[in-house]
Design an enzyme around this catalytic site. Sequence first.
Site, PDB file in Angstrom:
ATOM      1  N   LYS A 203       7.998  57.824  38.256  1.00 51.62           N
ATOM      2  CA  LYS A 203       8.935  56.952  38.988  1.00 51.62           C
ATOM      3  C   LYS A 203      10.327  57.141  38.412  1.00 51.62           C
ATOM      4  O   LYS A 203      10.502  57.156  37.197  1.00 51.62           O
ATOM      5  CB  LYS A 203       8.510  55.500  38.852  1.00 51.62           C
ATOM      6  CG  LYS A 203       9.420  54.553  39.625  1.00 51.62           C
ATOM      7  CD  LYS A 203       8.868  53.163  39.693  1.00 51.62           C
ATOM      8  CE  LYS A 203       9.305  52.348  38.526  1.00 51.62           C
ATOM      9  NZ  LYS A 203       9.023  50.911  38.721  1.00 51.62           N
TER      10      LYS A 203
HETATM   11  C1  R5P Z   1      10.559  47.177  36.170  1.00 50.33           C
HETATM   12  O1  R5P Z   1      10.671  45.985  36.057  1.00 50.33           O
HETATM   13  C2  R5P Z   1       9.455  47.728  36.886  1.00 50.33           C
HETATM   14  O2  R5P Z   1       9.075  49.001  36.507  1.00 50.33           O
HETATM   15  C3  R5P Z   1       9.598  47.649  38.382  1.00 50.33           C
HETATM   16  O3  R5P Z   1       8.317  47.853  38.865  1.00 50.33           O
HETATM   17  C4  R5P Z   1      10.527  48.676  38.986  1.00 50.33           C
HETATM   18  O4  R5P Z   1      11.807  48.589  38.449  1.00 50.33           O
HETATM   19  C5  R5P Z   1      10.582  48.596  40.512  1.00 50.33           C
HETATM   20  O5  R5P Z   1      11.134  47.409  40.914  1.00 50.33           O
HETATM   21  P1  R5P Z   1      12.561  47.331  41.612  1.00 50.33           P
HETATM   22  O6  R5P Z   1      12.434  47.975  42.953  1.00 50.33           O
HETATM   23  O7  R5P Z   1      12.849  45.870  41.712  1.00 50.33           O
HETATM   24  O8  R5P Z   1      13.534  48.075  40.757  1.00 50.33           O
END
Ligand code: R5P
Length: 297
Positions: A203
């Site tokens: 990611k």
């Molecule tokens: C961090 O808090 C996590 O990895 C989240 O799952 C990630 O950042 C995705 O969430 P967002 O779209 O709110 O950034």
Amino acid sequence: MADLDSTEDPRDFHAGVPQRADGFFLKGGAHQDWGLKNRLARIFDPASGRTVMLAFDHGYFQGPTTGLERIDLSIVPLIPWADTLMLTRGILRSVIPPATTKAIVLRASGGPSVLKELSDERLAVAVEDAVRLNAAALAVQVFVGGEHETQSIENMTRLVDLGTRYGVPTLAVTAVGKNMVRDARYFRLATRICAELGAHYVKTYYVEEGFETVTSCCPVPIVIAGGRKLPELDALRMAANAIQRGAAGVDMGRNIFQSEAPAAMIQAVRAVVHGNETPEHAFDLYRELGRVQPTHG
Ligand code: R5P
């Protein structure tokens, strides 16, 4: 007991028909074992090769952030439109109905809160517990360039070793420190390090300049985080651009659960990710489903 008569005269062995030797639809996954591939196929839809991961694990270092005060009320109603739920085991056990059939991506690292140095994480779940929870993947934060870079990378490599033992893939989450530059050069470095050291998918964040170079030189699928809340049309444009430039999906949290109409927004995101819909058409869908007036775009 089986009917023995029926085994005496087999009718057709299809001797002239070679058994199919299908490949695997996901980048970099062809040589993995069956169970690991099967889990990846629960995360990424084999029809589109993509995923809409609904991320709501933020509480593991932020506490009850906006939109996640009551996950039973804000997130559970969205589950039907997610391919994958990304969350902590605490929320999974306490709030998520066990009858859900969605793939679970379990947050497996943690430690510091927002009050401390975030890169100082440790592994925060035993792989046996992840298997007990029927997790489809384990997610670990990797802080390339961060204060505890080596420790976070070691967390990831240990998780890859532990998960692979049970056929559970690892999602490496590239975390960017507050003062670091978020550009394609950085994300090429961070995502490639994660993949080289065994992550099954990665990611990262979307960047306008050169995102296609990040996806092209990473040998495993990349999904993008949504990041901070944007106007809905802008978030849909970001998702569409990322998909067109090689991402295999989104791992989106705030841009869905902080939307004025979260159920409408996740359906619009699905239209972009799985249906190749334009952001403008997806935004029309969002307005129609959410019955909200456009305030931008
Ligand atoms: C961090 O808090 C996590 O990895 C989240 O799952 C990630 O950042 C995705 O969430 P967002 O779209 O709110 O950034």
